[in-house]
Motif scaffolding. Structure first.
Motif, short mmCIF file in Angstrom:
data_model
loop_
_atom_site.label_atom_id
_atom_site.label_comp_id
_atom_site.label_asym_id
_atom_site.label_seq_id
_atom_site.Cartn_x
_atom_site.Cartn_y
_atom_site.Cartn_z
N UNK A 5 36.28 33.62 55.51
CA UNK A 5 35.36 33.15 56.54
C UNK A 5 33.94 33.63 56.27
N UNK A 6 33.82 34.86 55.77
CA UNK A 6 32.50 35.39 55.44
C UNK A 6 31.89 34.63 54.27
N UNK A 7 32.73 34.25 53.30
CA UNK A 7 32.25 33.52 52.12
C UNK A 7 31.69 32.16 52.51
N UNK A 8 32.32 31.52 53.52
CA UNK A 8 31.87 30.21 53.99
C UNK A 8 31.19 30.32 55.36
N UNK A 9 30.44 31.38 55.56
CA UNK A 9 29.75 31.63 56.83
C UNK A 9 28.68 30.57 57.06
N UNK A 10 28.83 29.78 58.13
CA UNK A 10 27.91 28.68 58.41
C UNK A 10 26.64 29.14 59.12
N UNK A 11 26.50 30.43 59.38
CA UNK A 11 25.26 30.95 59.96
C UNK A 11 24.32 31.48 58.87
N UNK A 12 24.76 31.42 57.61
CA UNK A 12 24.00 31.93 56.49
C UNK A 12 23.73 30.80 55.49
N UNK A 13 22.54 30.78 54.92
CA UNK A 13 22.17 29.70 53.99
C UNK A 13 23.15 29.62 52.82
N UNK A 14 23.51 30.77 52.27
CA UNK A 14 24.41 30.76 51.12
C UNK A 14 25.82 30.32 51.50
N UNK A 15 26.28 30.69 52.71
CA UNK A 15 27.59 30.26 53.17
C UNK A 15 27.66 28.76 53.37
N UNK A 16 26.59 28.17 53.90
CA UNK A 16 26.54 26.72 54.08
C UNK A 16 26.58 26.01 52.74
N UNK A 17 25.82 26.52 51.78
CA UNK A 17 25.80 25.90 50.46
C UNK A 17 27.16 26.03 49.77
N UNK A 18 27.82 27.17 49.94
CA UNK A 18 29.17 27.33 49.36
C UNK A 18 30.14 26.30 49.95
N UNK A 19 30.05 26.12 51.27
CA UNK A 19 30.91 25.14 51.92
C UNK A 19 30.64 23.74 51.38
N UNK A 144 30.83 16.86 57.42
CA UNK A 144 30.09 17.95 56.77
C UNK A 144 28.59 17.80 57.00
N UNK A 145 28.09 16.56 57.07
CA UNK A 145 26.67 16.35 57.35
C UNK A 145 26.32 16.88 58.74
N UNK A 146 27.18 16.61 59.73
CA UNK A 146 26.94 17.09 61.09
C UNK A 146 27.00 18.61 61.16
N UNK A 147 27.98 19.21 60.49
CA UNK A 147 28.13 20.67 60.50
C UNK A 147 26.90 21.34 59.88
N UNK A 148 26.44 20.83 58.73
CA UNK A 148 25.28 21.43 58.07
C UNK A 148 24.01 21.23 58.88
N UNK A 149 23.86 20.05 59.48
CA UNK A 149 22.66 19.78 60.28
C UNK A 149 22.57 20.74 61.46
N UNK A 150 23.69 20.97 62.11
CA UNK A 150 23.70 21.89 63.25
C UNK A 150 23.40 23.32 62.78
N UNK A 151 23.95 23.71 61.64
CA UNK A 151 23.70 25.06 61.12
C UNK A 151 22.23 25.23 60.74
#
Length: 317
Positions: A5-19, A144-151
């Motif tokens: 969950x930390x690796x794919x953390x959607x509150x962090x720029x790097x986690x969003x990019x990993x996802x 995934x577009x909606x998830x990233x946009x919200x993040x």
């Protein structure tokens, strides 16, 4: 589990990019596999387009890690900091420009291929497999577009903003494919069946013609950053606050130099002090720098600000 969950953390720029990277490679594999199975070059192109985008997202993640590590002195090797003493922000526009150029090139190649296929009479394909791919991919891409946009409403990353645009483009491309495949499936066994070989190359040509212009704005901004073009709004703000600062403290004039390099702002301000001005202590000059720094604004690890006071205008030119 917590590590994942930390690796794919959607509150962090790097986690969003990993996802995004993980989902992109899944979509790419589906596209290439279903494209070959159904005989659809438009689906293969969709998979290859996703593969390019995923590769560039992976490169973006590397750059983000480098930039973030540079901002945190303890997280970057001393040798690397000595080699890049002006920071690593310049890597960001280089990656963004390369990303846009590759996507445009891939779309141009696919457009030429599609036109050639139309001139040769089109190609037959298996609409069942094509429809399954299109439905599944539209659902994944839009999610995934909606998830990233919200993040990114909180993160405010240029990399993520571009990635969201890429997912929206992918959703649009696949939705167009879905509509075309539905039409092709519906005309089977009717008097309109003769159009089915043309559906795949025709929709590919239309999609490519629509998406080619989309990355142009990103490439244009990346080139402006690479060539250190001064943004008009940044220069206007610096001129306003520097002129007021000169008038307040009785200086002669100023020179302002600025550029945006990716997420960073590089600013140099030179203030011409009267030659007969009374002497000031180092502390007093530093207080003036602090005052000017507050007026400039945007203080943080991505602002490179140099403020110089001199009585000789030649040092400011």
């Amino acid at each position: 589990m917590s590590g994942l969950l930390s690796f794919f953390d959607l509150s962090d720029e790097r986690g969003v990019l990993r996802t995004s990277i993980a989902v992109t490679f899944v979509i790419s594999s589906l596209g290439i596999g279903f494209g070959l199975a159904s005989g659809s070059f438009s689906i293969v192109f969709d998979g290859v387009y996703a593969l390019i985008d995923g590769g560039m997202s992976l490169l973006s993640l590397v750059v983000v890690n480098l930039i973030t590590s540079y901002a945190l002195a303890g997280h970057l090797s001393r040798k690397l900091r000595e080699r890049f003493s002006f920071g690593l922000w310049h890597l960001e526009p280089m990656v963004l420009g390369l990303n846009g150029a590759l996507l445009i090139s891939a779309a141009l190649y696919a457009l030429v291929t599609a036109v050639g296929s139309l001139l040769r009479g089109g190609r037959e394909l298996e609409f069942g497999a094509a429809l399954i791919y299109a439905v599944v991919t539209v659902m994944i891409c839009s999610a995934i577009a909606l998830v990233e946009w919200r993040a990114n409403r909180t993160i405010k990353s240029e990399f993520i903003r571009l990635d969201v645009r890429g997912w929206i483009m992918s959703t649009g491309i696949t939705a167009a494919l879905l509509v075309a495949f539905l039409i092709g499936w519906a005309v089977q066994g009717t008097s309109w069946q003769w159009i089915s070989p043309y559906i795949d190359p025709a929709v590919l040509a239309v999609v490519c013609a629509l998406i080619i212009p989309l990355p142009i704005a990103t490439v244009r901004r990346a080139l402006a950053d690479i060539f250190l073009v001064t943004p008009a709004d940044m220069k206007a703000h610096l001129d306003a606050v520097a002129a007021a600062f000169v008038e307040k403290h009785g200086f002669v004039s100023y020179r302002a130099y600025a550029a945006r390099v990716g997420r960073s702002k590089v600013i140099e301000l030179y203030f011409i002090v009267p030659a007969d001005a009374p002497a000031r202590t180092i502390g007093e000059w530093d207080m003036l720098r602090d005052e000017m720094g507050d007026l400039v604004g945007d203080e943080g690890p991505d602002r490179w600000l140099t403020i110089v006071f001199t009585g000789d205008p030649e040092w400011a030119e």
